[in-house]
Design a protein around this motif. Structure first.
Motif, PDB file in Angstrom:
ATOM      1  N   ALA A 178      29.757  42.068   6.047  1.00 24.36           N
ATOM      2  CA  ALA A 178      30.920  41.469   5.384  1.00 24.36           C
ATOM      3  C   ALA A 178      32.092  42.448   5.354  1.00 24.36           C
ATOM      4  O   ALA A 178      33.252  42.050   5.532  1.00 24.36           O
ATOM      5  CB  ALA A 178      30.552  41.039   3.970  1.00 24.36           C
ATOM      6  N   ALA A 179      31.790  43.715   5.128  1.00 25.22           N
ATOM      7  CA  ALA A 179      32.853  44.728   5.126  1.00 25.22           C
ATOM      8  C   ALA A 179      33.517  44.805   6.489  1.00 25.22           C
ATOM      9  O   ALA A 179      34.758  44.874   6.599  1.00 25.22           O
ATOM     10  CB  ALA A 179      32.278  46.092   4.733  1.00 25.22           C
ATOM     11  N   ARG A 180      32.719  44.782   7.541  1.00 22.38           N
ATOM     12  CA  ARG A 180      33.277  44.812   8.898  1.00 22.38           C
ATOM     13  C   ARG A 180      34.146  43.590   9.163  1.00 22.38           C
ATOM     14  O   ARG A 180      35.259  43.705   9.688  1.00 22.38           O
ATOM     15  CB  ARG A 180      32.141  44.876   9.918  1.00 22.38           C
ATOM     16  CG  ARG A 180      31.434  46.228  10.014  1.00 22.38           C
ATOM     17  CD  ARG A 180      30.196  46.115  10.866  1.00 22.38           C
ATOM     18  NE  ARG A 180      29.596  47.411  11.168  1.00 22.38           N
ATOM     19  CZ  ARG A 180      28.352  47.581  11.583  1.00 22.38           C
ATOM     20  NH1 ARG A 180      27.566  46.520  11.743  1.00 22.38           N
ATOM     21  NH2 ARG A 180      27.885  48.783  11.842  1.00 22.38           N
ATOM     22  N   GLN A 181      33.649  42.417   8.790  1.00 17.87           N
ATOM     23  CA  GLN A 181      34.388  41.179   9.058  1.00 17.87           C
ATOM     24  C   GLN A 181      35.724  41.154   8.320  1.00 17.87           C
ATOM     25  O   GLN A 181      36.718  40.628   8.844  1.00 17.87           O
ATOM     26  CB  GLN A 181      33.561  39.961   8.662  1.00 17.87           C
ATOM     27  CG  GLN A 181      34.300  38.639   8.919  1.00 17.87           C
ATOM     28  CD  GLN A 181      33.422  37.424   8.691  1.00 17.87           C
ATOM     29  OE1 GLN A 181      32.228  37.451   8.975  1.00 17.87           O
ATOM     30  NE2 GLN A 181      34.011  36.360   8.185  1.00 17.87           N
ATOM     31  N   HIS A 182      35.765  41.712   7.121  1.00 20.84           N
ATOM     32  CA  HIS A 182      36.992  41.686   6.321  1.00 20.84           C
ATOM     33  C   HIS A 182      37.840  42.943   6.508  1.00 20.84           C
ATOM     34  O   HIS A 182      38.833  43.130   5.789  1.00 20.84           O
ATOM     35  CB  HIS A 182      36.646  41.492   4.843  1.00 20.84           C
ATOM     36  CG  HIS A 182      36.163  40.117   4.526  1.00 20.84           C
ATOM     37  ND1 HIS A 182      34.862  39.707   4.727  1.00 20.84           N
ATOM     38  CD2 HIS A 182      36.824  39.032   4.052  1.00 20.84           C
ATOM     39  CE1 HIS A 182      34.729  38.446   4.378  1.00 20.84           C
ATOM     40  NE2 HIS A 182      35.901  38.015   3.961  1.00 20.84           N
ATOM     41  N   GLY A 183      37.462  43.783   7.446  1.00 21.40           N
ATOM     42  CA  GLY A 183      38.265  44.956   7.765  1.00 21.40           C
ATOM     43  C   GLY A 183      38.305  45.998   6.660  1.00 21.40           C
ATOM     44  O   GLY A 183      39.275  46.760   6.568  1.00 21.40           O
ATOM     45  N   GLN A 184      37.274  46.064   5.842  1.00 20.83           N
ATOM     46  CA  GLN A 184      37.241  47.022   4.750  1.00 20.83           C
ATOM     47  C   GLN A 184      36.477  48.277   5.178  1.00 20.83           C
ATOM     48  O   GLN A 184      35.403  48.194   5.765  1.00 20.83           O
ATOM     49  CB  GLN A 184      36.573  46.415   3.509  1.00 20.83           C
ATOM     50  CG  GLN A 184      37.309  45.227   2.915  1.00 20.83           C
ATOM     51  CD  GLN A 184      38.567  45.650   2.150  1.00 20.83           C
ATOM     52  OE1 GLN A 184      39.102  46.733   2.353  1.00 20.83           O
ATOM     53  NE2 GLN A 184      39.048  44.771   1.293  1.00 20.83           N
ATOM     54  N   ARG A 185      37.054  49.429   4.826  1.00 23.33           N
ATOM     55  CA  ARG A 185      36.420  50.705   5.175  1.00 23.33           C
ATOM     56  C   ARG A 185      35.747  51.362   3.969  1.00 23.33           C
ATOM     57  O   ARG A 185      35.270  52.492   4.055  1.00 23.33           O
ATOM     58  CB  ARG A 185      37.465  51.673   5.765  1.00 23.33           C
ATOM     59  CG  ARG A 185      38.206  51.115   6.960  1.00 23.33           C
ATOM     60  CD  ARG A 185      37.270  50.606   8.034  1.00 23.33           C
ATOM     61  NE  ARG A 185      36.330  51.608   8.499  1.00 23.33           N
ATOM     62  CZ  ARG A 185      35.277  51.348   9.268  1.00 23.33           C
ATOM     63  NH1 ARG A 185      35.003  50.102   9.614  1.00 23.33           N
ATOM     64  NH2 ARG A 185      34.479  52.331   9.658  1.00 23.33           N
ATOM     65  N   ILE A 186      35.732  50.639   2.857  1.00 27.31           N
ATOM     66  CA  ILE A 186      35.073  51.135   1.648  1.00 27.31           C
ATOM     67  C   ILE A 186      34.160  50.038   1.112  1.00 27.31           C
ATOM     68  O   ILE A 186      34.554  48.864   1.070  1.00 27.31           O
ATOM     69  CB  ILE A 186      36.086  51.530   0.550  1.00 27.31           C
ATOM     70  CG1 ILE A 186      37.041  52.620   1.039  1.00 27.31           C
ATOM     71  CG2 ILE A 186      35.358  51.989  -0.714  1.00 27.31           C
ATOM     72  CD1 ILE A 186      38.146  52.951   0.051  1.00 27.31           C
ATOM     73  N   ILE A 187      32.962  50.410   0.702  1.00 25.06           N
ATOM     74  CA  ILE A 187      32.030  49.491   0.041  1.00 25.06           C
ATOM     75  C   ILE A 187      31.736  50.036  -1.351  1.00 25.06           C
ATOM     76  O   ILE A 187      31.440  51.221  -1.512  1.00 25.06           O
ATOM     77  CB  ILE A 187      30.717  49.348   0.834  1.00 25.06           C
ATOM     78  CG1 ILE A 187      30.927  48.452   2.067  1.00 25.06           C
ATOM     79  CG2 ILE A 187      29.593  48.779  -0.038  1.00 25.06           C
ATOM     80  CD1 ILE A 187      29.702  48.339   2.965  1.00 25.06           C
ATOM     81  N   GLY A 188      31.821  49.151  -2.352  1.00 24.96           N
ATOM     82  CA  GLY A 188      31.449  49.516  -3.715  1.00 24.96           C
ATOM     83  C   GLY A 188      30.213  48.735  -4.129  1.00 24.96           C
ATOM     84  O   GLY A 188      30.165  47.519  -3.936  1.00 24.96           O
ATOM     85  N   VAL A 189      29.224  49.407  -4.668  1.00 25.25           N
ATOM     86  CA  VAL A 189      27.978  48.756  -5.091  1.00 25.25           C
ATOM     87  C   VAL A 189      27.763  49.023  -6.576  1.00 25.25           C
ATOM     88  O   VAL A 189      27.796  50.174  -7.018  1.00 25.25           O
ATOM     89  CB  VAL A 189      26.763  49.263  -4.288  1.00 25.25           C
ATOM     90  CG1 VAL A 189      25.503  48.509  -4.699  1.00 25.25           C
ATOM     91  CG2 VAL A 189      27.015  49.104  -2.790  1.00 25.25           C
ATOM     92  N   SER A 190      27.551  47.946  -7.342  1.00 24.50           N
ATOM     93  CA  SER A 190      27.422  48.086  -8.789  1.00 24.50           C
ATOM     94  C   SER A 190      26.387  47.111  -9.333  1.00 24.50           C
ATOM     95  O   SER A 190      25.876  46.257  -8.614  1.00 24.50           O
ATOM     96  CB  SER A 190      28.776  47.831  -9.457  1.00 24.50           C
ATOM     97  OG  SER A 190      29.224  46.507  -9.184  1.00 24.50           O
ATOM     98  N   GLY A 191      26.099  47.224 -10.627  1.00 21.48           N
ATOM     99  CA  GLY A 191      25.111  46.364 -11.275  1.00 21.48           C
ATOM    100  C   GLY A 191      23.797  47.095 -11.454  1.00 21.48           C
ATOM    101  O   GLY A 191      23.524  48.117 -10.807  1.00 21.48           O
ATOM    102  N   GLY A 192      22.950  46.559 -12.332  1.00 18.49           N
ATOM    103  CA  GLY A 192      21.702  47.221 -12.679  1.00 18.49           C
ATOM    104  C   GLY A 192      20.784  47.509 -11.507  1.00 18.49           C
ATOM    105  O   GLY A 192      20.111  48.545 -11.471  1.00 18.49           O
ATOM    106  N   VAL A 193      20.739  46.608 -10.527  1.00 20.01           N
ATOM    107  CA  VAL A 193      19.849  46.808  -9.372  1.00 20.01           C
ATOM    108  C   VAL A 193      20.323  47.976  -8.506  1.00 20.01           C
ATOM    109  O   VAL A 193      19.541  48.548  -7.744  1.00 20.01           O
ATOM    110  CB  VAL A 193      19.733  45.513  -8.548  1.00 20.01           C
ATOM    111  CG1 VAL A 193      18.836  45.700  -7.328  1.00 20.01           C
ATOM    112  CG2 VAL A 193      19.193  44.381  -9.404  1.00 20.01           C
TER     113      VAL A 193
END
Length: 348
Positions: A269-284
């Protein structure tokens, strides 16, 4: 209060079974984060009981607020705004924190900010580390592709800035954390099940059992974990869970199936939307294998990874305060008449 310190906000979080308060400066620095957990209370029931949760919020709310201000070295008159989670969550729990923050705002004639619990998670990977804050205002949130993965939510968001969120995909049934807890219950493991599966999986074989990875076709960013949960259920009569090695193998294989889906869909999804940053959050996102796989895949893909520190991954008020700071800096303020919303959406 130190003359060089930026103004402070007091944030409260009571969306489920954690009673939390935090003092955060307008520079985004967390001065204190207090959490009163009810895990031991609800463990006997195998899950959260709403009435029990709200009753305990009432009993400890004032004390937690006082502890947060004392830890931060801030007196009540020095707080410039008050914030609280307004949803989503358990309505009986949400009302406790929201009402408390509104009362403090009204008494002090200060602004009140109603904050979306999911926005707190969403922005938490960018929380300012101690000593990093400069000036009086928090650094802008950069555009990125976000994965919120918790007990109640699993969703991908394309983030263009604060308040500018586009839904990319979400779960059609169980959230990932919910699947962890339900499978743990099937296996006879204690509540909460996610951390217990994570612990046992470190000693098991990830390829011991072939579990399904649902909806993995290209361009599909929805999630479904019900089939995986059913596959575990059908396996149980065929194996001996009293054997520790078998139990560990089931945990490792199940966990790997969940994590493979989460990581692959997020990176694609990051590649498709041209994003070079991924943020991961939440208890898991506390899960050790999840953090390991995201680190490996993002490094390989040349994508910057921002993981919420484990301390702020589960429910806490620091993330609510951080989100409130960014909202406050835009001039956002909520009317005291605003209601809590147990189904509050992050988009639309």
């Amino acid at each position: 209060m130190s003359g060089s310190r930026p103004p402070c906000l007091l944030a409260l979080e009571t969306s489920c079974d954690e009673t939390a308060a935090s003092v955060v400066t307008t520079a985004g620095e967390v001065l204190s984060s207090e959490v009163a957990s009810q895990i031991e209370i609800h463990r006997a029931y195998g899950g959260v009981v709403p009435e029990v949760a709200s009753r305990n919020h009432i009993q400890v709310m004032r004390l937690v607020c006082e502890q947060a201000m004392q830890s931060a070295g801030v007196a009540l008159p020095e707080i410039t705004a008050f914030a609280a989670t307004s949803g989503p969550g358990l309505v009986s729990s949400l009302l406790i924190g929201s009402t408390m923050a509104k009362a403090l705002a009204l008494a002090g004639k200060k602004p009140f900010l109603a904050i979306n619990h999911l926005e707190g998670h969403l922005l938490s990977p960018f929380m300012t580390k101690p000593g990093e804050a400069t000036g009086d205002t928090a650094a802008p949130i950069p555009p990125h592709l976000a994965l919120i993965v918790s007990g109640g939510h699993t969703m991908l968001m394309n983030v263009r800035g604060v308040g500018q969120y586009d839904l990319v995909g979400r779960t059609r049934d169980d959230a990932a954390g919910e699947a962890f807890d339900k499978v743990a219950k099937m296996l006879g493991l204690p509540y909460p099940g996610g951390p217990e599966i994570d612990r046992r999986a470190r000693h098991g074989r990830r390829d011991a059992y072939e579990f399904p990875r649902s909806m993995m076709e290209a361009g599909n960013y929805e999630f479904s974990f019900s089939g995986l949960k059913t596959a575990v259920l059908y396996l149980l009569p065929k194996i001996d869970l009293t054997d520790e090695g078998t139990m560990n193998d089931v945990c490792a294989s199940f966990q790997e199936a969940v994590i493979e889906v989460l990581v692959k869909k997020t990176v694609n999804a990051a590649r498709q939307h041209g994003q070079r940053i991924i943020g991961v959050s939440g208890g898991v996102s506390c899960n050790h294998r999840l953090r390991e796989r995201f680190t490996e895949r993002c490094a390989k893909a040349g994508i910057e990874l921002r993981l919420t520190p484990p301390t702020y991954s589960t429910d806490n008020a620091a993330m609510i305060g951080f989100a409130a700071v960014h909202r406050h800096l835009t001039g956002y303020q909520s009317p005291l008449e605003i209601d809590v919303d147990p189904n509050l959406s992050l988009v639309g």
